[in-house]
Scaffold this motif. Structure first.
Motif, mmCIF file in Angstrom:
data_model
loop_
_atom_site.group_PDB
_atom_site.id
_atom_site.type_symbol
_atom_site.label_atom_id
_atom_site.label_comp_id
_atom_site.label_asym_id
_atom_site.label_seq_id
_atom_site.Cartn_x
_atom_site.Cartn_y
_atom_site.Cartn_z
ATOM 1 N N VAL A 48 0.829 -1.203 0.000
ATOM 2 C CA VAL A 48 0.000 0.000 0.000
ATOM 3 C C VAL A 48 0.864 1.254 0.000
ATOM 4 C CG1 VAL A 48 -1.916 -1.127 1.205
ATOM 5 C CG2 VAL A 48 -0.198 0.090 2.522
ATOM 6 N N ARG A 49 0.242 2.330 -0.434
ATOM 7 C CA ARG A 49 0.894 3.632 -0.339
ATOM 8 C C ARG A 49 -0.161 4.662 0.020
ATOM 9 N NH1 ARG A 49 2.053 5.709 -6.500
ATOM 10 N NH2 ARG A 49 -0.109 5.668 -7.165
ATOM 11 N N ARG A 50 0.282 5.772 0.507
ATOM 12 C CA ARG A 50 -0.623 6.863 0.862
ATOM 13 C C ARG A 50 -0.977 7.619 -0.412
ATOM 14 N NH1 ARG A 50 -3.324 7.688 5.630
ATOM 15 N NH2 ARG A 50 -1.469 7.367 6.827
ATOM 16 N N ALA A 51 -2.253 7.711 -0.717
ATOM 17 C CA ALA A 51 -2.709 8.436 -1.904
ATOM 18 C C ALA A 51 -2.714 9.939 -1.614
ATOM 19 C CB ALA A 51 -4.105 7.963 -2.291
ATOM 20 N N LYS A 52 -2.864 10.726 -2.644
ATOM 21 C CA LYS A 52 -2.862 12.184 -2.488
ATOM 22 C C LYS A 52 -3.986 12.667 -1.584
ATOM 23 C CE LYS A 52 -0.516 13.197 -6.796
ATOM 24 N NZ LYS A 52 -0.557 13.844 -8.088
ATOM 25 N N ASN A 53 -5.082 11.920 -1.529
ATOM 26 C CA ASN A 53 -6.213 12.314 -0.678
ATOM 27 C C ASN A 53 -6.026 11.882 0.775
ATOM 28 O OD1 ASN A 53 -6.690 9.576 -0.710
ATOM 29 N ND2 ASN A 53 -8.630 9.714 -1.814
ATOM 30 N N GLY A 54 -4.880 11.241 1.084
ATOM 31 C CA GLY A 54 -4.576 10.838 2.451
ATOM 32 C C GLY A 54 -5.010 9.432 2.812
ATOM 33 N N ARG A 55 -5.780 8.795 1.958
ATOM 34 C CA ARG A 55 -6.232 7.429 2.216
ATOM 35 C C ARG A 55 -5.184 6.436 1.729
ATOM 36 N NH1 ARG A 55 -12.368 6.726 2.236
ATOM 37 N NH2 ARG A 55 -11.621 4.616 2.037
ATOM 38 N N TRP A 56 -5.304 5.187 2.198
ATOM 39 C CA TRP A 56 -4.393 4.137 1.763
ATOM 40 C C TRP A 56 -4.876 3.564 0.440
ATOM 41 C CZ3 TRP A 56 0.155 4.067 3.776
ATOM 42 C CH2 TRP A 56 0.342 4.454 5.092
ATOM 43 N N GLU A 57 -3.942 3.293 -0.462
ATOM 44 C CA GLU A 57 -4.234 2.752 -1.776
ATOM 45 C C GLU A 57 -3.506 1.419 -1.925
ATOM 46 O OE1 GLU A 57 -2.428 5.131 -4.821
ATOM 47 O OE2 GLU A 57 -3.776 4.352 -6.350
ATOM 48 N N VAL A 58 -4.228 0.373 -2.290
ATOM 49 C CA VAL A 58 -3.617 -0.936 -2.509
ATOM 50 C C VAL A 58 -2.947 -0.930 -3.873
ATOM 51 C CG1 VAL A 58 -4.007 -3.417 -2.739
ATOM 52 C CG2 VAL A 58 -5.312 -2.101 -1.066
#
Length: 75
Positions: A25-35
């Motif tokens: 996972v990484r932190r998306a630009k909107n602050g949520r986690w992205e798989v």
């Protein structure tokens, strides 16, 4: 391999004390986690009702993160 069969195999492994590679996972630009990698593994954990899921995460580039997963899978 068919999606449902793959998920069932992962769930069986987890139910019998096995482990599977953590999701990436990484932190998306909107602050949520992205798989980034591990969508099937995430489904398997969720279908088993697991609240905690092993993950790899940090601020490395995607290439570095994928290298971490490849290393873990080869151990």
């Amino acid at each position: 391999i068919e999606y449902a069969i793959l998920i069932d195999k992962m769930k069986w492994k987890l139910q019998h004390g096995g482990t599977i590679t953590p999701i990436l996972v990484r932190r998306a630009k909107n602050g949520r986690w992205e798989v980034i990698d591990g969508h099937h593994r995430l489904v398997a954990y969720r279908e088993l009702g697991r609240k905690k899921i092993p993950v790899y995460y940090d601020n490395d580039t995607l290439a570095k993160l994928f290298d971490k997963v490849k290393t873990a899978e080869n151990m």
